[in-house]
Enzyme design. Structure first.
Site, PDB file in Angstrom:
ATOM      1  N   CYS A   2       0.888  -1.736   0.160  1.00  0.00           N
ATOM      2  CA  CYS A   2       0.265  -0.072   0.130  1.00  0.00           C
ATOM      3  C   CYS A   2       0.786   1.271  -0.033  1.00  0.00           C
ATOM      4  O   CYS A   2       2.371   0.738   0.524  1.00  0.00           O
ATOM      5  CB  CYS A   2      -0.815  -0.311   0.996  1.00  0.00           C
ATOM      6  SG  CYS A   2      -2.099  -1.402   1.337  1.00  0.00           S
ATOM      7  N   ARG A  27       5.286  -0.070  -4.593  1.00  0.00           N
ATOM      8  CA  ARG A  27       5.129  -1.220  -3.696  1.00  0.00           C
ATOM      9  C   ARG A  27       4.065  -2.534  -3.821  1.00  0.00           C
ATOM     10  O   ARG A  27       3.769  -2.730  -3.280  1.00  0.00           O
ATOM     11  CB  ARG A  27       4.546   0.238  -2.957  1.00  0.00           C
ATOM     12  CG  ARG A  27       6.070   0.952  -2.004  1.00  0.00           C
ATOM     13  CD  ARG A  27       4.584   1.901  -1.416  1.00  0.00           C
ATOM     14  NE  ARG A  27       5.139   1.341  -0.004  1.00  0.00           N
ATOM     15  CZ  ARG A  27       5.606   1.191   1.216  1.00  0.00           C
ATOM     16  NH1 ARG A  27       6.712   2.112   0.867  1.00  0.00           N
ATOM     17  NH2 ARG A  27       5.339   0.840   1.874  1.00  0.00           N
ATOM     18  N   TRP A  75      -3.667  -2.492  -1.331  1.00  0.00           N
ATOM     19  CA  TRP A  75      -2.888  -3.716  -1.590  1.00  0.00           C
ATOM     20  C   TRP A  75      -3.513  -4.405  -0.703  1.00  0.00           C
ATOM     21  O   TRP A  75      -3.916  -4.883   0.427  1.00  0.00           O
ATOM     22  CB  TRP A  75      -1.988  -3.946  -1.503  1.00  0.00           C
ATOM     23  CG  TRP A  75      -0.854  -5.593  -2.239  1.00  0.00           C
ATOM     24  CD1 TRP A  75      -0.242  -5.822  -3.195  1.00  0.00           C
ATOM     25  CD2 TRP A  75      -1.342  -6.831  -1.065  1.00  0.00           C
ATOM     26  NE1 TRP A  75      -0.503  -6.924  -3.240  1.00  0.00           N
ATOM     27  CE2 TRP A  75      -0.741  -7.429  -1.744  1.00  0.00           C
ATOM     28  CE3 TRP A  75      -1.118  -7.081   0.060  1.00  0.00           C
ATOM     29  CZ2 TRP A  75       0.006  -8.801  -1.428  1.00  0.00           C
ATOM     30  CZ3 TRP A  75      -1.350  -8.188   0.277  1.00  0.00           C
ATOM     31  CH2 TRP A  75      -0.386  -9.468  -0.081  1.00  0.00           C
ATOM     32  N   ASN A 101      -2.424   2.021   6.103  1.00  0.00           N
ATOM     33  CA  ASN A 101      -1.824   0.623   5.994  1.00  0.00           C
ATOM     34  C   ASN A 101      -1.756  -0.310   7.007  1.00  0.00           C
ATOM     35  O   ASN A 101      -1.510   0.321   7.831  1.00  0.00           O
ATOM     36  CB  ASN A 101      -0.854   1.286   5.515  1.00  0.00           C
ATOM     37  CG  ASN A 101       0.151   1.798   3.730  1.00  0.00           C
ATOM     38  OD1 ASN A 101      -0.833   2.130   2.788  1.00  0.00           O
ATOM     39  ND2 ASN A 101       0.515   2.015   3.931  1.00  0.00           N
ATOM     40  N   GLY A 102      -1.689  -1.166   6.748  1.00  0.00           N
ATOM     41  CA  GLY A 102      -1.731  -2.502   8.041  1.00  0.00           C
ATOM     42  C   GLY A 102      -3.191  -3.278   7.440  1.00  0.00           C
ATOM     43  O   GLY A 102      -3.653  -3.384   7.400  1.00  0.00           O
ATOM     44  N   GLU A 482      18.305 -18.330  -4.314  1.00  0.00           N
ATOM     45  CA  GLU A 482      17.776 -16.046  -3.874  1.00  0.00           C
ATOM     46  C   GLU A 482      17.283 -16.444  -6.016  1.00  0.00           C
ATOM     47  O   GLU A 482      16.920 -15.893  -6.751  1.00  0.00           O
ATOM     48  CB  GLU A 482      19.078 -15.773  -4.039  1.00  0.00           C
ATOM     49  CG  GLU A 482      18.599 -14.319  -4.660  1.00  0.00           C
ATOM     50  CD  GLU A 482      17.686 -13.436  -4.419  1.00  0.00           C
ATOM     51  OE1 GLU A 482      17.018 -12.284  -5.092  1.00  0.00           O
ATOM     52  OE2 GLU A 482      16.974 -13.918  -3.468  1.00  0.00           O
ATOM     53  N   LYS A 486      14.318 -15.210  -7.834  1.00  0.00           N
ATOM     54  CA  LYS A 486      13.997 -14.107  -9.011  1.00  0.00           C
ATOM     55  C   LYS A 486      13.135 -14.722 -10.062  1.00  0.00           C
ATOM     56  O   LYS A 486      12.256 -13.974  -9.979  1.00  0.00           O
ATOM     57  CB  LYS A 486      14.801 -13.783  -9.900  1.00  0.00           C
ATOM     58  CG  LYS A 486      16.351 -12.649  -8.752  1.00  0.00           C
ATOM     59  CD  LYS A 486      15.474 -11.560  -8.401  1.00  0.00           C
ATOM     60  CE  LYS A 486      15.889 -10.579  -7.112  1.00  0.00           C
ATOM     61  NZ  LYS A 486      15.356 -11.416  -5.914  1.00  0.00           N
ATOM     62  N   GLU A 489       9.572 -14.343  -9.282  1.00  0.00           N
ATOM     63  CA  GLU A 489       8.859 -13.261  -8.735  1.00  0.00           C
ATOM     64  C   GLU A 489       9.050 -12.344  -9.772  1.00  0.00           C
ATOM     65  O   GLU A 489       7.273 -12.278 -10.109  1.00  0.00           O
ATOM     66  CB  GLU A 489       9.840 -12.480  -8.178  1.00  0.00           C
ATOM     67  CG  GLU A 489      10.043 -13.202  -6.440  1.00  0.00           C
ATOM     68  CD  GLU A 489      11.015 -11.843  -5.965  1.00  0.00           C
ATOM     69  OE1 GLU A 489      10.442 -11.645  -4.488  1.00  0.00           O
ATOM     70  OE2 GLU A 489      11.685 -11.598  -6.317  1.00  0.00           O
ATOM     71  N   HIS A 505      17.971 -37.805  -2.782  1.00  0.00           N
ATOM     72  CA  HIS A 505      17.660 -38.312  -2.379  1.00  0.00           C
ATOM     73  C   HIS A 505      15.833 -37.419  -2.599  1.00  0.00           C
ATOM     74  O   HIS A 505      15.239 -36.947  -1.929  1.00  0.00           O
ATOM     75  CB  HIS A 505      17.996 -37.281  -1.190  1.00  0.00           C
ATOM     76  CG  HIS A 505      18.941 -38.013  -0.363  1.00  0.00           C
ATOM     77  ND1 HIS A 505      19.300 -39.313   0.824  1.00  0.00           N
ATOM     78  CD2 HIS A 505      20.574 -37.169  -0.479  1.00  0.00           C
ATOM     79  CE1 HIS A 505      20.587 -39.443   0.636  1.00  0.00           C
ATOM     80  NE2 HIS A 505      21.799 -38.498   0.248  1.00  0.00           N
ATOM     81  N   LYS A 600       6.731  -4.774  -2.663  1.00  0.00           N
ATOM     82  CA  LYS A 600       7.454  -3.829  -2.343  1.00  0.00           C
ATOM     83  C   LYS A 600       7.763  -4.210  -1.335  1.00  0.00           C
ATOM     84  O   LYS A 600       8.968  -5.027  -0.043  1.00  0.00           O
ATOM     85  CB  LYS A 600       8.389  -2.959  -2.934  1.00  0.00           C
ATOM     86  CG  LYS A 600      10.276  -2.476  -2.545  1.00  0.00           C
ATOM     87  CD  LYS A 600      10.724  -3.319  -3.994  1.00  0.00           C
ATOM     88  CE  LYS A 600      12.641  -2.714  -3.210  1.00  0.00           C
ATOM     89  NZ  LYS A 600      12.725  -4.126  -4.166  1.00  0.00           N
TER      90      LYS A 600
END
Length: 605
Positions: A2, A27, A75, A101-102, A482, A486, A489, A505, A600
């Site tokens: 948000c 964001r 969001w 926000n929250g 990582e 990437k 995402e 395994h 973000k």
């Protein structure tokens, strides 16, 4: 997640708020809205829209005038994306507007009580509860109305409030979600991120949890939710508005990948001590005697920061010979971990506001632990809560997918590992060796970026895959983690990372021509072990792309990266895989800077 923007002054507010929202688009959001007023107005005007800020801008009427306003990008948490669920939310009389926000944890309980008193809700959001509580307060001052409300809610919030009866002010409050004030000349700003402010002022005040503020055109004051005045001195932001421009690149992600050589040079600048083959990290607030008393290091982060912490833990063990490990902060804070007084805890967050990391820091501080912060944003909540720490100096990172901040964080951990090592048993010659390796990094990063066209061609071949496997051993495994993240995402291709040593395994069952494998193969003492893993995959007709320091015979394609010191090699080996993810996403037509469902800065649980 948000975004909040607010302004009070003499200028027309709608263009300022829309510009601020555009700067916060990175964001992550699904709807947007704006509310405004002015001293001469008789009420509030509001426009909301599902979709992008441009969709909101298209709905704003030509005569949408005012000099005070708040705006928001949402969001979705409570309620699907829609015009009705978008912020700001108004009370029944249209006098109070709130952006938030929250997440309000007790919103359901409060909503039921309000409905029993006859309140009719228009949206499905938790935020509308705040609006009605503020509107129904019998307090005379707007500040007291907001204070009464925030004292009965549970959860996280960063809020900004307009009231038609108090058109000369904006009241804001923070608990767990960032709120930043911008101090101008006879005008004041508020935002959830300095990105929305730096085009107009570089003088900022960051609120602490449990703190509120009243903004008027020519003044501001801060105070606690209990009403006690607090002292807030503005600080100057290093970053300028130009730092948030694309600089001739098609996307922020591409720009930020290419900024990494300069960014790494920045994190090293002024910190190397050649005389003693060590580094100067005064911000740690940790003298040599205290450093020698550390018996363990625990690194806490989320997502990319967690992966940087995995690399950092390995470097600390190798260079300082202190047991170290990394753990997701989102798990650590819930498992009632044993907090050891001889353990140094390191909290990692690009924004410095990641809620799970911040909550872990607060719990550790409550139990008497020593906590360092490794963050990118000066003055952020984690930087203020920690006992000391390091800024990674990556500069603004706008793309939701982190690249340069990840790289700079791993370099920061190399500095920390060297510092701890030289206070203990790391020799002068080894210290000098690591320093020389650190100095080579910017030039070697540039060498890797020069291979972009070759990596782009490889991405076109792998973009057809529905799933990919990333493998690595020891130093290579966090890089694989990582790189896998990437690709997921930004391209939406399913990807999984696994230790190369664990192939037998279970994961070997997946190997087939349709599942490409990306293997991290550094030229170190495990080279032959890694080559054996490539043999196993090739024997089962698997396609292999290797990232290595020399051509790999069993790989279908090899991206060769420059060799550095063994301990520092992981810093470089992830960079070509950032380009692979970028060009794969580009080939698939993805929204690279704003991947679906992601934000973000994750400031909620």
């Amino acid at each position: 997640m948000c975004g909040i923007v607010g302004y009070i002054g003499r200028r027309e507010v709608a263009p300022l708020l829309l510009e601020g929202l555009q700067r916060l688009e990175y964001r992550g959001y699904d709807s947007a809205g704006i509310a405004l007023t002015s001293p001469k107005a008789t009420g509030l005007k509001t426009v909301k829209a599902k979709g992008r800020v441009r969709d909101l801008e298209a709905k704003v009427p030509a005569r949408f005038k005012g000099t005070t306003g708040i705006a928001h990008t949402r969001w979705a948490t409570h309620g699907a994306p829609s015009d009705v669920n978008a912020h700001p939310h108004l009370d029944a009389e249209g006098k109070v507007a709130v952006v938030h926000n929250g997440i309000i944890d007790n919103a359901g309980e409060l909503r039921r009580k309000l409905e029993a008193d006859g309140v009719e809700f228009l949206s499905e959001t938790d935020t509308e509860v705040l609006t009605h509580l503020i509107a129904r307060s019998q307090a005379e001052k707007l500040e007291d109305k907001v204070r009464e409300t925030v004292r009965i809610i549970e959860g996280t919030y960063g809020i900004a409030v307009l009231h038609a009866d108090f058109p000369d002010r904006i009241v804001v409050a923070r608990n767990g979600s960032p709120v930043v004030l911008g101090i101008g000349e006879k005008e004041m700003f508020v935002a959830s991120d300095i990105a929305a402010l730096v085009a107009h002022t570089r003088q900022i005040v960051t609120l602490d949890d449990g703190e509120m503020a009243t903004l008027k055109a020519d003044d501001f004051r801060t105070y606690t939710t209990e009403g006690t005045r607090t002292t807030a001195e503005p600080t100057t932001v290093e970053w300028e508005a130009a730092s948030y421009d694309m600089g001739g690149h098609d996307t922020y992600m591409h720009k930020e990948i290419h900024e990494q050589a300069e960014a790494v040079d920045r994190v090293l600048r002024g910190r190397i001590d050649d005389r003693f083959s060590t580094v100067r990290l005064g911000g740690l607030n940790l003298d040599a005697r205290e450093a020698r008393q550390i018996r363990r290091v625990k690194i806490l982060g989320c997502g990319t920061s967690y992966h940087a912490g995995m690399i950092g833990a390995q470097m600390i063990e190798e260079l300082a010979r202190i047991p170290a490990d990394a753990e997701p902060a989102s798990e650590f804070r819930y498992r009632n971990a044993v907090v050891d007084p001889d353990t140094l805890y390191v909290a990692v967050s690009q924004s410095g506001e990641t809620y799970d990391v911040l909550a872990a820091v607060q719990e550790l501080k409550r139990k008497g632990a020593r906590v360092l912060g490794v963050v990118n944003v000066v003055g952020s909540a984690i930087a203020r809560e920690a006992d000391g720490g390091m800024y990674v100096h990556a500069g603004p990172e706008v793309c939701v997918v982190s690249t340069k901040c990840f790289t700079n964080t791993t370099v920061a951990f190399a500095l920390l590992a060297l510092h701890l090592g030289r206070t203990r048993d790391l020799s002068v010659s080894d210290g000098k060796r690591i320093i020389e390796g650190l100095r080579r990094l910017p030039g070697q990063i540039s060498e890797i970026l020069d291979q972009e066209e070759d990596i782009r061609k490889l991405a076109l071949q792998y973009a057809e895959a529905r799933s990919m496997l990333f493998i690595g051993r020891v130093r290579g495994y966090p890089v694989a983690r990582e790189a896998s993240l990437k690709l997921k995402e930004v391209s939406y291709i399913h990807a999984e990372a696994y230790p190369a040593s664990e192939l037998k395994h279970g994961p070997l069952a997946l190997i087939e021509p349709a599942l490409p494998t990306v293997a991290i193969v550094p030229d170190d003492d495990l080279l032959e072990k890694n080559r054996a893993a490539l043999e196993e995959i090739k024997a089962r007709s698997g396609r292999i792309m290797a990232v290595a320091h020399r051509e790999q015979e069993k790989a279908d394609h090899t991206v060769v990266v420059p060799k550095n010191e063994d301990e520092l090699d992981p810093i470089l080996m992830g960079i070509p895989l950032q380009l692979l993810a970028y060009h794969t996403a580009l080939a698939l037509g993805r929204d690279i800077d704003k991947p679906r469902n992601l934000a973000k800065s994750v400031t909620v649980e």
